[in-house]
Scaffold this motif. Structure first.
Motif, PDB file in Angstrom:
ATOM      1  N   ARG A 145      45.526  45.661  34.186  1.00 49.13           N
ATOM      2  CA  ARG A 145      46.665  44.863  33.747  1.00 49.13           C
ATOM      3  C   ARG A 145      47.893  45.152  34.592  1.00 49.13           C
ATOM      4  O   ARG A 145      48.140  46.302  34.962  1.00 49.13           O
ATOM      5  N   ALA A 146      48.657  44.113  34.855  1.00 45.52           N
ATOM      6  CA  ALA A 146      49.991  44.246  35.431  1.00 45.52           C
ATOM      7  C   ALA A 146      50.948  43.738  34.366  1.00 45.52           C
ATOM      8  O   ALA A 146      50.967  42.541  34.063  1.00 45.52           O
ATOM      9  N   GLY A 147      51.683  44.640  33.740  1.00 46.35           N
ATOM     10  CA  GLY A 147      52.439  44.257  32.559  1.00 46.35           C
ATOM     11  C   GLY A 147      51.475  43.954  31.430  1.00 46.35           C
ATOM     12  O   GLY A 147      50.546  44.730  31.168  1.00 46.35           O
ATOM     13  N   ALA A 148      51.638  42.808  30.792  1.00 44.50           N
ATOM     14  CA  ALA A 148      50.765  42.436  29.674  1.00 44.50           C
ATOM     15  C   ALA A 148      49.559  41.624  30.127  1.00 44.50           C
ATOM     16  O   ALA A 148      48.668  41.343  29.322  1.00 44.50           O
ATOM     17  N   ASP A 149      49.508  41.242  31.387  1.00 46.88           N
ATOM     18  CA  ASP A 149      48.486  40.307  31.862  1.00 46.88           C
ATOM     19  C   ASP A 149      47.306  41.024  32.516  1.00 46.88           C
ATOM     20  O   ASP A 149      47.500  41.911  33.356  1.00 46.88           O
ATOM     21  N   VAL A 150      46.097  40.613  32.131  1.00 43.58           N
ATOM     22  CA  VAL A 150      44.899  41.088  32.817  1.00 43.58           C
ATOM     23  C   VAL A 150      44.804  40.338  34.140  1.00 43.58           C
ATOM     24  O   VAL A 150      44.641  39.121  34.165  1.00 43.58           O
ATOM     25  N   VAL A 151      44.908  41.070  35.244  1.00 41.40           N
ATOM     26  CA  VAL A 151      44.872  40.442  36.561  1.00 41.40           C
ATOM     27  C   VAL A 151      43.511  40.612  37.238  1.00 41.40           C
ATOM     28  O   VAL A 151      43.205  39.907  38.209  1.00 41.40           O
ATOM     29  N   TRP A 152      42.713  41.553  36.736  1.00 46.96           N
ATOM     30  CA  TRP A 152      41.384  41.806  37.318  1.00 46.96           C
ATOM     31  C   TRP A 152      40.490  42.349  36.222  1.00 46.96           C
ATOM     32  O   TRP A 152      40.908  43.178  35.411  1.00 46.96           O
ATOM     33  N   GLU A 153      39.258  41.866  36.181  1.00 45.79           N
ATOM     34  CA  GLU A 153      38.293  42.416  35.231  1.00 45.79           C
ATOM     35  C   GLU A 153      36.896  42.327  35.818  1.00 45.79           C
ATOM     36  O   GLU A 153      36.612  41.477  36.664  1.00 45.79           O
ATOM     37  N   SER A 154      36.051  43.242  35.384  1.00 43.42           N
ATOM     38  CA  SER A 154      34.671  43.232  35.848  1.00 43.42           C
ATOM     39  C   SER A 154      33.745  43.580  34.697  1.00 43.42           C
ATOM     40  O   SER A 154      34.143  44.212  33.713  1.00 43.42           O
ATOM     41  N   ARG A 155      32.505  43.173  34.868  1.00 43.74           N
ATOM     42  CA  ARG A 155      31.427  43.557  33.955  1.00 43.74           C
ATOM     43  C   ARG A 155      30.267  44.050  34.803  1.00 43.74           C
ATOM     44  O   ARG A 155      29.700  43.282  35.581  1.00 43.74           O
ATOM     45  N   SER A 156      29.961  45.319  34.672  1.00 40.20           N
ATOM     46  CA  SER A 156      28.823  45.913  35.386  1.00 40.20           C
ATOM     47  C   SER A 156      27.685  46.146  34.409  1.00 40.20           C
ATOM     48  O   SER A 156      27.921  46.504  33.249  1.00 40.20           O
ATOM     49  N   THR A 157      26.462  45.953  34.882  1.00 39.01           N
ATOM     50  CA  THR A 157      25.294  46.281  34.073  1.00 39.01           C
ATOM     51  C   THR A 157      24.566  47.453  34.710  1.00 39.01           C
ATOM     52  O   THR A 157      24.431  47.538  35.936  1.00 39.01           O
TER      53      THR A 157
END
Length: 290
Positions: A145-157
């Motif tokens: 997150r940058a501030g309140a915003d999710v700017v990057w996310e991932s899902r790994s298995t």
């Protein structure tokens, strides 16, 4: 089965990886994986995270990204979140043994360019377990997150192999039988590729470092990190500021060796053995609305 309510744990810094890998190895023989097992519900949060620019530059060099850019490479947040993920997966309450756990896929969404000098908040949690035709698979989510915003996310298995009655979906085709994509580059990989990536990323798993330590885990030689292979492909492919990336790890890359990078329509890319054409990695890059 009664499950614990989600909780949040706040970290004051990134955990050291070596003790976590050792703890996970010691606990592995005590675990009996199954898809209906409970798993840790804790979300680990690290506020005020800033990137070490010297380590970032080392990562960019070993993966082939331009150095000195203002924005983080699309795969770098995984490096930041990996020690936190290992803290969860090396714990007693994580039901899959860390030894032998295989990273099978990663899906990344980046919503905008991410300045290397900005401050971020990192969150990592286990999202669930699922049956797999070869065992049990865990999903681990990482968010920045940058501030309140999710700017990057991932899902790994991550797959723990064990006997199972599960069958593959009828529509699933053997990945190695797909028509190869047009070759765009050929890369000779030195025997120290794993050591150089390990030094830059902090991921010094023995299977990536030396032939001797790799043989202890059943590999004839050291193997390249899966996240190095996808990062190297994306450095060659390029990614928009707002993008969705999906990659599946198909087979290990033995070091030293030579691989070919292929790319085709629809943002598809892959990594294959130069001699035998074996598929090591396949993926896609897609632009997404900012």
């Amino acid at each position: 089965m009664t499950t614990a309510s989600p909780t949040t744990g706040t970290l004051t810094g990134l955990p050291a990886l070596a003790p976590l890998l050792a703890r996970g190895a010691l606990l592995s023989p005590l675990k009996r994986p199954r898809p209906d097992a409970d798993f840790p519900r804790t979300r680990l949060v690290l506020p005020g995270l800033r990137v070490d620019l010297a380590r970032l530059a080392a990562y960019e060099r070993v993966c082939g990204f331009p150095t000195g850019a203002d924005a983080l490479p699309v795969t770098y947040p995984h490096v930041l979140g990996f020690p936190v993920a290992m803290r969860l997966m090396s714990g007693r309450d994580f039901p899959l043994p860390l030894l032998g756990l295989v990273h099978t896929s990663i899906a990344v969404t980046r919503r905008s360019a991410m300045p290397a000098t900005a401050e971020y908040e990192l969150t990592v949690y286990v999202d669930g377990l699922a049956p797999h035709r070869r065992g049990t698979e865990a999903s681990v989510v990482t968010e920045l997150r940058a501030g309140a915003d999710v700017v990057w996310e991932s899902r790994s298995t991550y797959l723990a192999r064990h006997r199972t009655a599960a069958r593959p979906p009828a529509e699933e085709a053997p990945a190695g039988n797909r028509e190869p994509l047009p070759v765009r580059a050929e890369w000779p990989l030195a025997g120290d590729t794993g050591r150089r990536y390990g030094a830059a990323s902090g991921d010094r798993n023995p299977i990536h470092l030396h032939p001797l330590t790799a043989r202890l885990f059943g590999f004839p030689r050291a193997i390249a990190h899966g996240m190095w292979t996808v990062a190297r492909c994306l450095a060659e492919h390029g990614t928009p500021d707002a993008t969705a990336v999906r990659a599946e790890f198909r087979a290990p890359v033995l070091l030293p060796g030579t691989v070919t990078y292929g790319a085709g329509e629809g943002g598809r890319f892959e990594l294959r053995g130069a001699r035998d054409g074996r598929l090591h990695l396949s993926g896609t890059v897609e632009p997404r609305p900012a």
